[in-house]
Design an enzyme around this catalytic site. Structure first.
Site, mmCIF file in Angstrom:
data_model
loop_
_atom_site.group_PDB
_atom_site.id
_atom_site.type_symbol
_atom_site.label_atom_id
_atom_site.label_comp_id
_atom_site.label_asym_id
_atom_site.label_seq_id
_atom_site.Cartn_x
_atom_site.Cartn_y
_atom_site.Cartn_z
ATOM 1 N N LYS A 1 0.827 -1.207 0.000
ATOM 2 C CA LYS A 1 0.000 0.000 0.000
ATOM 3 C C LYS A 1 0.864 1.260 0.000
ATOM 4 O O LYS A 1 0.460 2.302 -0.510
ATOM 5 C CB LYS A 1 -0.944 -0.020 1.200
ATOM 6 C CG LYS A 1 -1.982 -1.129 1.148
ATOM 7 C CD LYS A 1 -2.919 -1.070 2.334
ATOM 8 C CE LYS A 1 -3.970 -2.169 2.263
ATOM 9 N NZ LYS A 1 -3.398 -3.511 2.392
ATOM 10 N N GLU B 1 -1.740 6.826 8.422
ATOM 11 C CA GLU B 1 -2.371 7.860 7.619
ATOM 12 C C GLU B 1 -3.474 8.497 8.443
ATOM 13 O O GLU B 1 -3.944 7.926 9.437
ATOM 14 C CB GLU B 1 -2.939 7.291 6.312
ATOM 15 C CG GLU B 1 -4.077 6.326 6.488
ATOM 16 C CD GLU B 1 -4.557 5.703 5.178
ATOM 17 O OE1 GLU B 1 -3.816 5.782 4.176
ATOM 18 O OE2 GLU B 1 -5.664 5.134 5.155
ATOM 19 N N HIS C 1 -13.128 -2.923 10.598
ATOM 20 C CA HIS C 1 -12.616 -2.608 9.259
ATOM 21 C C HIS C 1 -12.973 -3.682 8.238
ATOM 22 O O HIS C 1 -12.360 -3.748 7.172
ATOM 23 C CB HIS C 1 -11.102 -2.383 9.286
ATOM 24 C CG HIS C 1 -10.655 -1.394 10.325
ATOM 25 N ND1 HIS C 1 -10.943 -0.054 10.243
ATOM 26 C CD2 HIS C 1 -9.967 -1.555 11.480
ATOM 27 C CE1 HIS C 1 -10.444 0.573 11.299
ATOM 28 N NE2 HIS C 1 -9.854 -0.323 12.068
ATOM 29 N N ARG D 1 -8.226 -8.449 -7.508
ATOM 30 C CA ARG D 1 -8.976 -9.713 -7.493
ATOM 31 C C ARG D 1 -10.458 -9.405 -7.561
ATOM 32 O O ARG D 1 -10.874 -8.244 -7.527
ATOM 33 C CB ARG D 1 -8.686 -10.478 -6.204
ATOM 34 C CG ARG D 1 -8.944 -9.628 -4.956
ATOM 35 C CD ARG D 1 -8.856 -10.401 -3.669
ATOM 36 N NE ARG D 1 -8.833 -9.559 -2.493
ATOM 37 C CZ ARG D 1 -9.899 -8.992 -1.931
ATOM 38 N NH1 ARG D 1 -11.106 -9.177 -2.463
ATOM 39 N NH2 ARG D 1 -9.784 -8.247 -0.837
#
Length: 698
Positions: A123, A198, A233, A292
């Protein structure tokens, strides 16, 4: 829309399990392709194994022993004669090394190019690529850069997804420990402990765009989805189109442009999803690209008429996509039916699924066809169930807790939500606790119906409530009356203790007396010529015991409340409750495990209740010492934080269990001393096993 049937491969191995394996098999069969499954020892009796044309056993239970073994899966494909591999989602689906090994073995990889997987696998690197491509991103922060002004921040694993390796940090003092915890979880789940930080948008919207690209440069943005309602999440409810984008339609072309740029930047081919975090003003930021098929792909299929798996096959075979995708029509909502307890910190549930019926009996336990002609308004709302289980399936602690995806689709979002909630209400799911009631509650919540959803939905609105005590009490009465009817009729396996369909004992025969004529006459179970004490039975729901007291007399049922008995059999009790006729369907089952006794499932229009009959006398062998900490579920001990003799405080974490892709903390119930520690890291434990004993600090 249908593309030509691919001819470059004839048989597909699905490197996955459960509902996604069944989903891919269905499209493969319709395309005339052979199907091959791989399965772990724990999955040997799961439906997807039987539905494949051939299946290869991977010895072991855990993902690390089975579905994460790229070498074994490639070997299985070659042994079974498959010439293509579809990775599904999760496990090795975004593992570039696995994709390379498939290709190197001479097999067709039904997925994106290896380099595209690699570029999105980190990421951190993905954010740099997207910034260069002009896609808006949230700036990455190193732990050393985080200041009080940046809080809250999200600590996030660089590799993998599904909510693993993620922590929200609101205090600088917690940052170091949460980074360590996230890194350890990421290392365990993905083999890479790299994490980054972040800025955290506590009430953001999770918006994603489905992309499909062929090998000839055509890139589709196939509509957007909203997946804002999440726990830990991980997504719980998904829908297409997004209510936020519908409210701010100027977002859609910008989202689609950003998604196509993301795909083009990395030379993407196949099905993928570009995920964004958006605010209420329509600003959005790149989160990640999933290289995917997504769990929630059905809502896109049901609003476009596409079969995304069929398109994956066609693209892998070198077919051209048409210049433009079909438009989005109507609305679709998907809910994930998890084996978990939302009211108990989302604790996973395991055991035998005695009965699984969601929607029409014809749909339950099956995958139904996606796409096709859209449902006209005059025909109402359609239903789709993508399930990995059926009656008798075992839910184990080794894999994700999702049992099925239930999807409704039609012309109106409100009508779709209403239909889906009703289907969940009427579902019969026996043996394993689920989040079914939570899902129905969400679908009827005013905020959801208004499209006011974000990632803080549960923090803002809670998680609903359990069935009321009044409903539990009348359901328990119905269970007791059904048990009495069963014993009177001599139903095998129904004993006073409450054992049922899975029990082996013979039921008590009906009470018989002699009439003046000398002929035997049946009398109601529990009937007494001279009434003294009522019949009593006790049932446990969670930690609460509900006692039922009743008498059956010549004048009918005598019980607390304004209740009349209209009819009763071993499986169906009809009561008039406060002047309203209600039908209670009762199913009794024998012990689920040596440590968990029988249970009785009662379904009615008031709600579904699972009862555990309470034995009149406690077996001394089942008693545990005071202060014992027992495993709330089967799982693996991943860390132990104390030693015998340590002084601990109430709430202090003592050890950690991992089950169903989640980490669970076992904490001290009170201040004291660790008297016994019965497990070590790496051990597998069963539900009810004593893990440690905390005694008084003398």
């Amino acid at each position: 829309m249908r593309l030509p049937t691919p001819h470059s491969f004839a048989s597909v191995l699905v490197a996955n399990r459960s509902e996604i394996a069944r989903r891919i098999f269905r499209t493969a069969r319709s395309a005339g392709l052979g199907t091959v499954a791989v399965y772990s020892t724990a999955d040997a009796r799961m439906p997807f194994v039987d539905e494949a044309d051939a299946a290869v056993h991977l010895l072991g239970n855990t993902p690390g022993e089975t579905y994460l073994r790229a070498d074994l899966i490639v070997e299985a494909a070659l042994r079974a004669g498959a010439d293509a591999v579809h990775p599904g989602y999760g496990f090795l689906s975004e593992n570039a090394a696995f994709a390379r090994s498939v290709i190197d073995a001479g097999l067709t990889w039904i997925g994106p190019p290896v380099d595209a997987i690699s570029s999105m696998g980190s990421k951190i690197e993905a954010k740099k690529l997207m910034t260069a491509a002009g896609v808006p991103v949230l700036a990455e922060l190193t732990p050393a850069q985080v200041s009080a002004d940046d809080l809250p921040v999200l600590v996030k694993a660089s590799a993998g997804g599904g909510g693993r390796g993620m922590r929200v940090v609101s205090r600088l003092a917690d940052l170091a420990s949460e980074i360590d915890a996230a890194s350890a979880e990421a290392l365990s789940a993905f083999g890479d402990g790299t994490v980054f930080c972040e800025r955290y948008l506590a009430a953001g919207r999770h918006i994603e765009v489905q992309v499909m690209a062929d090998q000839h440069g055509t890139i589709w943005a196939v509509g957007e989805r909203e997946c804002s309602i999440q726990r830990r999440h991980q997504k719980v409810v998904e829908e297409a189109p997004s209510p936020l984008v519908e409210r701010i339609p100027s977002m859609r072309p910008r989202l689609f442009d950003a998604a196509r740029k993301a795909a083009a930047t990395i030379g993407y081919v196949g099905a993928g999803t570009v995920e964004f975090l958006a605010d209420e003003d329509g600003n959005f930021y790149f989160l990640e690209m999933n290289t995917r098929l997504q769990v929630e792909h059905p809502v896109t299929e049901e609003t476009t008429g596409l079969d995304l798996v069929e398109l994956q096959f066609a693209v892998a075979a070198g077919e051209h996509l048409p210049p433009d995708p079909p438009p989005t029509i109507g609305h679709a909502i998907e809910v994930r039916l998890y084996a978990e307890d939302p009211l108990n910190n989302w604790q996973p549930q395991t055991g035998r699924l005695h009965r699984f019926q969601v929607g029409d009996a014809a749909l339950s336990g099956r995958n139904v066809a996606p796409g096709g002609e859209k449902v006209p308004e005059s025909r109402g709302v359609g239903l789709r169930v993508d399930s990995g289980v059926e009656d008798g399936s075992e839910v184990t602690p080794y894999y994700d807790a999702m049992l099925a995806k239930v999807v409704a689709y039609g012309p109106s979002r409100t009508a779709v939500a209403r239909r889906l909630a009703g289907v969940l209400d009427r579902a019969k799911i026996h043996g394993v606790g689920t989040n079914r009631d939570l899902l129905a509650w969400i679908l009827r919540h005013p905020a959801f119906l208004a499209g006011d959803t974000n990632t803080a939905f549960f923090d803002t609105h809670g998680v609903g409530s359990s069935v009321g005590d009044d409903v539990v009490q009348v359901s328990a009465l119905a269970a007791a009356l059904a048990d009495a009817a069963a014993r009177q009729a001599g139903v095998p396996g129904r004993q006073a203790g409450g054992a049922g369909r899975d029990a082996g004992g013979a039921g008590r025969q009906a009470d018989v007396t002699a009439a003046p004529s000398g002929l035997p006459v049946r009398v109601p179970g529990g009937w007494r010529n001279l009434a003294s004490q009522p019949q009593r039975k006790s049932y446990r729901v969670g930690d609460v015991v509900h006692e039922v007291a009743y008498r059956l007399t010549r004048d009918g049922l005598v019980a607390d409340g304004n209740i009349k008995l209209l009819d009763s059999t071993s499986e169906r009790v009809v009561l008039e409750v406060d002047g309203v006729r209600r039908v209670f369907e009762v199913a009794a089952y024998g012990g689920r495990t040596p440590t968990i006794g029988p249970l009785v499932c009662v379904d009615s229009s008031l709600g579904s209740v699972t009862l555990m009959p309470v034995a009149r006398f406690t077996d001394p062998a089942q008693l545990v010492a005071a202060g014992s900490l027992v495993a709330p579920m089967p799982g693996t001990v991943i860390r132990v934080g104390v030693a015998v003799g340590d002084v601990v405080k109430q709430g202090q974490p003592l050890l950690w269990l991992e089950a169903m892709k989640m980490e669970h903390t076992i904490a001290a119930p009170a201040d004291g001393v660790v008297d016994e520690l019965k497990v070590a890291a790496g051990e597998q434990v069963e539900v009810g096993a004593v893990l440690a004993v905390v005694g008084e600090d003398i």
